[in-house]
Design an enzyme around this catalytic site. Structure first.
Site, PDB file in Angstrom:
ATOM      1  N   LYS A   1       8.798  23.175 -13.809  1.00 35.98           N
ATOM      2  CA  LYS A   1       7.887  22.051 -13.550  1.00 35.98           C
ATOM      3  C   LYS A   1       7.510  22.012 -12.077  1.00 35.98           C
ATOM      4  O   LYS A   1       6.338  21.776 -11.725  1.00 35.98           O
ATOM      5  CB  LYS A   1       8.501  20.720 -13.995  1.00 35.98           C
ATOM      6  CG  LYS A   1       7.542  19.558 -13.710  1.00 35.98           C
ATOM      7  CD  LYS A   1       7.523  18.462 -14.731  1.00 35.98           C
ATOM      8  CE  LYS A   1       6.381  17.478 -14.429  1.00 35.98           C
ATOM      9  NZ  LYS A   1       6.435  16.273 -15.221  1.00 35.98           N
TER      10      LYS A   1
ATOM     11  N   GLU B   1      -3.412  18.155 -11.623  1.00 39.92           N
ATOM     12  CA  GLU B   1      -3.820  18.612 -12.955  1.00 39.92           C
ATOM     13  C   GLU B   1      -5.296  19.001 -13.026  1.00 39.92           C
ATOM     14  O   GLU B   1      -6.043  18.547 -13.889  1.00 39.92           O
ATOM     15  CB  GLU B   1      -3.495  17.551 -14.014  1.00 39.92           C
ATOM     16  CG  GLU B   1      -3.496  18.141 -15.420  1.00 39.92           C
ATOM     17  CD  GLU B   1      -2.838  17.230 -16.456  1.00 39.92           C
ATOM     18  OE1 GLU B   1      -1.742  16.717 -16.190  1.00 39.92           O
ATOM     19  OE2 GLU B   1      -3.414  17.086 -17.530  1.00 39.92           O
TER      20      GLU B   1
ATOM     21  N   ARG C   1       0.814  -1.231   0.000  1.00 39.32           N
ATOM     22  CA  ARG C   1       0.000   0.000   0.000  1.00 39.32           C
ATOM     23  C   ARG C   1       0.838   1.268   0.000  1.00 39.32           C
ATOM     24  O   ARG C   1       0.386   2.320   0.446  1.00 39.32           O
ATOM     25  CB  ARG C   1      -0.973   0.009   1.179  1.00 39.32           C
ATOM     26  CG  ARG C   1      -1.938  -1.134   1.135  1.00 39.32           C
ATOM     27  CD  ARG C   1      -3.256  -0.807   1.784  1.00 39.32           C
ATOM     28  NE  ARG C   1      -4.180  -1.899   1.592  1.00 39.32           N
ATOM     29  CZ  ARG C   1      -4.247  -2.962   2.381  1.00 39.32           C
ATOM     30  NH1 ARG C   1      -3.469  -3.047   3.425  1.00 39.32           N
ATOM     31  NH2 ARG C   1      -5.100  -3.922   2.115  1.00 39.32           N
TER      32      ARG C   1
ATOM     33  N   HIS D   1       8.842   9.886 -28.318  1.00 41.80           N
ATOM     34  CA  HIS D   1       7.854  10.801 -27.747  1.00 41.80           C
ATOM     35  C   HIS D   1       8.237  12.267 -27.997  1.00 41.80           C
ATOM     36  O   HIS D   1       7.428  13.065 -28.467  1.00 41.80           O
ATOM     37  CB  HIS D   1       7.720  10.520 -26.246  1.00 41.80           C
ATOM     38  CG  HIS D   1       6.893  11.512 -25.513  1.00 41.80           C
ATOM     39  ND1 HIS D   1       5.528  11.566 -25.636  1.00 41.80           N
ATOM     40  CD2 HIS D   1       7.242  12.513 -24.667  1.00 41.80           C
ATOM     41  CE1 HIS D   1       5.063  12.557 -24.887  1.00 41.80           C
ATOM     42  NE2 HIS D   1       6.082  13.150 -24.286  1.00 41.80           N
TER      43      HIS D   1
ATOM     44  N   HIS E   1       0.611  13.123 -29.389  1.00 42.98           N
ATOM     45  CA  HIS E   1       0.140  11.772 -29.075  1.00 42.98           C
ATOM     46  C   HIS E   1      -0.542  11.120 -30.265  1.00 42.98           C
ATOM     47  O   HIS E   1      -0.477   9.904 -30.440  1.00 42.98           O
ATOM     48  CB  HIS E   1      -0.832  11.813 -27.894  1.00 42.98           C
ATOM     49  CG  HIS E   1      -0.140  11.905 -26.569  1.00 42.98           C
ATOM     50  ND1 HIS E   1      -0.760  12.365 -25.432  1.00 42.98           N
ATOM     51  CD2 HIS E   1       1.127  11.605 -26.202  1.00 42.98           C
ATOM     52  CE1 HIS E   1       0.097  12.341 -24.432  1.00 42.98           C
ATOM     53  NE2 HIS E   1       1.251  11.890 -24.869  1.00 42.98           N
TER      54      HIS E   1
ATOM     55  N   LYS F   1       3.696  11.684 -11.402  1.00 44.24           N
ATOM     56  CA  LYS F   1       2.813  10.867 -12.247  1.00 44.24           C
ATOM     57  C   LYS F   1       3.527   9.558 -12.516  1.00 44.24           C
ATOM     58  O   LYS F   1       4.655   9.552 -13.017  1.00 44.24           O
ATOM     59  CB  LYS F   1       2.534  11.569 -13.574  1.00 44.24           C
ATOM     60  CG  LYS F   1       1.473  12.649 -13.493  1.00 44.24           C
ATOM     61  CD  LYS F   1       1.085  13.077 -14.903  1.00 44.24           C
ATOM     62  CE  LYS F   1       0.072  14.189 -14.889  1.00 44.24           C
ATOM     63  NZ  LYS F   1      -0.226  14.671 -16.263  1.00 44.24           N
TER      64      LYS F   1
ATOM     65  N   ARG G   1      -1.417  22.620 -14.459  1.00 46.64           N
ATOM     66  CA  ARG G   1      -0.519  21.517 -14.817  1.00 46.64           C
ATOM     67  C   ARG G   1      -0.752  21.076 -16.253  1.00 46.64           C
ATOM     68  O   ARG G   1       0.156  20.570 -16.913  1.00 46.64           O
ATOM     69  CB  ARG G   1      -0.674  20.337 -13.841  1.00 46.64           C
ATOM     70  CG  ARG G   1       0.363  19.261 -14.083  1.00 46.64           C
ATOM     71  CD  ARG G   1       0.484  18.242 -12.973  1.00 46.64           C
ATOM     72  NE  ARG G   1       1.500  17.258 -13.353  1.00 46.64           N
ATOM     73  CZ  ARG G   1       2.080  16.403 -12.545  1.00 46.64           C
ATOM     74  NH1 ARG G   1       1.767  16.379 -11.270  1.00 46.64           N
ATOM     75  NH2 ARG G   1       2.997  15.546 -12.979  1.00 46.64           N
TER      76      ARG G   1
ATOM     77  N   ASN H   1       1.236  20.039 -21.160  1.00 49.30           N
ATOM     78  CA  ASN H   1       0.868  19.211 -22.313  1.00 49.30           C
ATOM     79  C   ASN H   1       0.944  19.972 -23.626  1.00 49.30           C
ATOM     80  O   ASN H   1       0.442  19.489 -24.650  1.00 49.30           O
ATOM     81  CB  ASN H   1      -0.543  18.650 -22.130  1.00 49.30           C
ATOM     82  CG  ASN H   1      -0.640  17.768 -20.913  1.00 49.30           C
ATOM     83  OD1 ASN H   1       0.295  17.016 -20.625  1.00 49.30           O
ATOM     84  ND2 ASN H   1      -1.725  17.869 -20.169  1.00 49.30           N
TER      85      ASN H   1
ATOM     86  N   GLU I   1      11.267  18.777 -24.874  1.00 51.41           N
ATOM     87  CA  GLU I   1      10.542  19.094 -23.627  1.00 51.41           C
ATOM     88  C   GLU I   1      11.201  20.287 -22.918  1.00 51.41           C
ATOM     89  O   GLU I   1      10.526  21.046 -22.225  1.00 51.41           O
ATOM     90  CB  GLU I   1      10.507  17.870 -22.697  1.00 51.41           C
ATOM     91  CG  GLU I   1       9.919  16.609 -23.318  1.00 51.41           C
ATOM     92  CD  GLU I   1       8.390  16.517 -23.257  1.00 51.41           C
ATOM     93  OE1 GLU I   1       7.731  17.537 -22.948  1.00 51.41           O
ATOM     94  OE2 GLU I   1       7.865  15.417 -23.531  1.00 51.41           O
TER      95      GLU I   1
ATOM     96  N   HIS J   1       1.279  18.151 -26.888  1.00 50.17           N
ATOM     97  CA  HIS J   1       1.096  16.728 -26.625  1.00 50.17           C
ATOM     98  C   HIS J   1      -0.180  16.142 -27.221  1.00 50.17           C
ATOM     99  O   HIS J   1      -0.222  14.949 -27.518  1.00 50.17           O
ATOM    100  CB  HIS J   1       1.155  16.452 -25.123  1.00 50.17           C
ATOM    101  CG  HIS J   1       2.559  16.455 -24.574  1.00 50.17           C
ATOM    102  ND1 HIS J   1       3.382  17.566 -24.629  1.00 50.17           N
ATOM    103  CD2 HIS J   1       3.299  15.481 -23.982  1.00 50.17           C
ATOM    104  CE1 HIS J   1       4.542  17.263 -24.086  1.00 50.17           C
ATOM    105  NE2 HIS J   1       4.524  16.019 -23.690  1.00 50.17           N
TER     106      HIS J   1
END
Ligand SMILES: NC(=O)c1ccc[n+]([C@@H]2O[C@H](COP(=O)([O-])OP(=O)(O)OC[C@H]3O[C@@H](n4cnc5c(N)ncnc54)[C@H](O)[C@@H]3O)[C@@H](O)[C@H]2O)c1
Ligand SMILES: [Zn+2]
Length: 374
Positions: free
Chosen positions: A231, A241, A124, A270, A256, A146, A245, A249, A188, A252
């Protein structure tokens, strides 16, 4: 070279990012402090293990943590699956871990994402430390908490927010990173200038990028530190987010779509897809009358100068299908009530989110890019 420290402020879950060339060798004592003197478990991939595992082990041994076990996963995006997560969890448990055991993710974003996710669910919740070894993971994925894996339905659809206790960025590890991976990570870095810091973009576009890509230690340290600071600020204000946040993206949603259309098979990295996606997001901003046309032109010229792709044709000679690309964009996990949130700009250094963009405008941007008209 000295260590530069960037703090991520998240109350009780705040942590430091230590940045510098040779940081792994210096970080042993700091890591031992977090593990309470108990041996951690290192998780890494086969490529990174061969080059950088001995250095980390030596640093830990110098701090009294000898013979630290390492679990070595296959390299590549294909490792971010349920099957590998299950194996990883079983392998960690087989070592006889306790709630106080700390995992160390040594590698790129793939290792950071799957190790962080395993840490979030094992017993946990175990603590974990990020030691990112790609430019992308040093400026982006190792910071912010993330974590996750991919499924047949798409990338990063199963995961958790789980912040690391410490991030150790040894910019010297980039010496062994293939140039193509360095460039992909650099896309990035540019992103941070475009969303928050026009002076940083100017600096990058007037020589700093070449110094960074060539591996100059001071240029690396500075680019990583500025990126991590931006960041950290954004994540500190909006960890989950709900608002700003999402600015991270930029590029992105379009990016994507190209990655998904290629089936995430590694042919397009990426960061390469993000570079092209960024140009499309800027182009859309111009067409919506938000941004002067000069700005995308400057960014495109800069990407070309360093060797990043700027058009779908640069990513692949394959026939891109506009409907398929648009379909992937509406299946992105940032879609809410069937509507895409776009990150748009009023110029270099500012970004905002916008919903309800006319789909015909979006289609025109994608269609023109695919036809080589941009
Ligand atoms: N969690 C987040 O916030 C976040 C943000 C951005 C991206 N990501 C994820 O990050 C992943 C991509 O990360 P990545 O670009 O680091 O890819 P990666 O982890 O696959 O690393 C790229 C390649 O470089 C090799 N490598 C790593 N370090 C090296 C070194 N120092 N020397 C030589 N080779 C080395 C790896 O073995 C791999 O083959 C994606 O899965 C993406 O979804 C996550
Ligand atoms: Zn990204």
């Amino acid at each position: 070279m000295t260590t530069e420290t960037v703090r991520v402020e998240l109350g009780a879950r705040s942590y430091d990012i230590l940045i510098g060339a040779g940081e792994t060798a210096r970080a042993g004592a700091r890591i031992a402090e977090i593990t309470g003197g108990r041996p951690p478990v290192i998780v890494t991939d086969a490529n990174v293990a061969a080059i950088h595992l001995p250095g980390l082990r030596a640093s830990l041994a110098g701090a009294g943590l000898s013979d630290v076990p390492a679990i070595v996963l296959p390299a590549g995006e294909g490792t971010k699956t349920f099957a590998h997560l299950e194996r990883l969890c079983e392998d960690v448990l087989a070592l006889g871990v306790e709630r106080s055991t700390v995992l160390i993710a040594l590698g790129g974003g793939v290792i950071g994402d799957i190790t962080g996710f395993a840490a979030s669910i094992l017993l946990r919740g175990l603590d974990f430390i990020q030691i990112p070894t790609t430019l992308l993971s040093q400026v982006d994925s190792s910071v912010g908490g993330k974590t996750g894996i991919n499924t047949a339905w798409g990338k990063n659809l199963v995961g958790a927010f789980h912040q690391p206790r410490l991030v150790v960025v040894d910019t010297g590890t980039l010496d062994t990173l293939p140039k193509r991976e360095v460039l992909a990570g650099y896309a990035e870095v540019v992103k941070y200038g475009l969303i928050r810091d026009p002076a940083f973009f100017d600096e990058l576009a007037t020589g700093e990028a070449e110094r960074l890509i060539a591996g100059e230690p001071e240029a690396r340290r500075r680019a990583v530190a500025v990126s991590c600071r931006i960041k950290a600020e954004i994540v500190g204000a909006d960890e989950r987010e709900n608002a700003d946040r999402a600015l991270l993206n930029l590029g992105h949603t379009f990016g994507h779509a190209f990655e998904a259309a290629m089936g995430y098979d590694g042919r397009v990295l990426h960061g390469e897809a993000v570079a092209v996606g960024t140009i499309l997001a800027l182009d859309l901003s111009v067409r919506l009358g938000l941004c002067p046309a000069d700005d995308p032109a400057r960014v495109r010229a800069h990407f070309r100068a360093v060797g990043l792709p700027t058009t779908p044709g640069d990513l692949s000679n394959a026939e891109w299908d506009v409907d398929e690309l648009l379909g992937h964009m509406t299946r992105d996990k940032k879609v809410k009530d069937g509507r895409i949130t776009f990150i748009l700009t009023r110029g270099v250094g500012t970004a905002h989110t916008q919903r309800g963009v006319d789909p015909a405008r979006v289609r025109a941007v994608v269609a023109d890019a695919v036809a080589g008209r941009v």
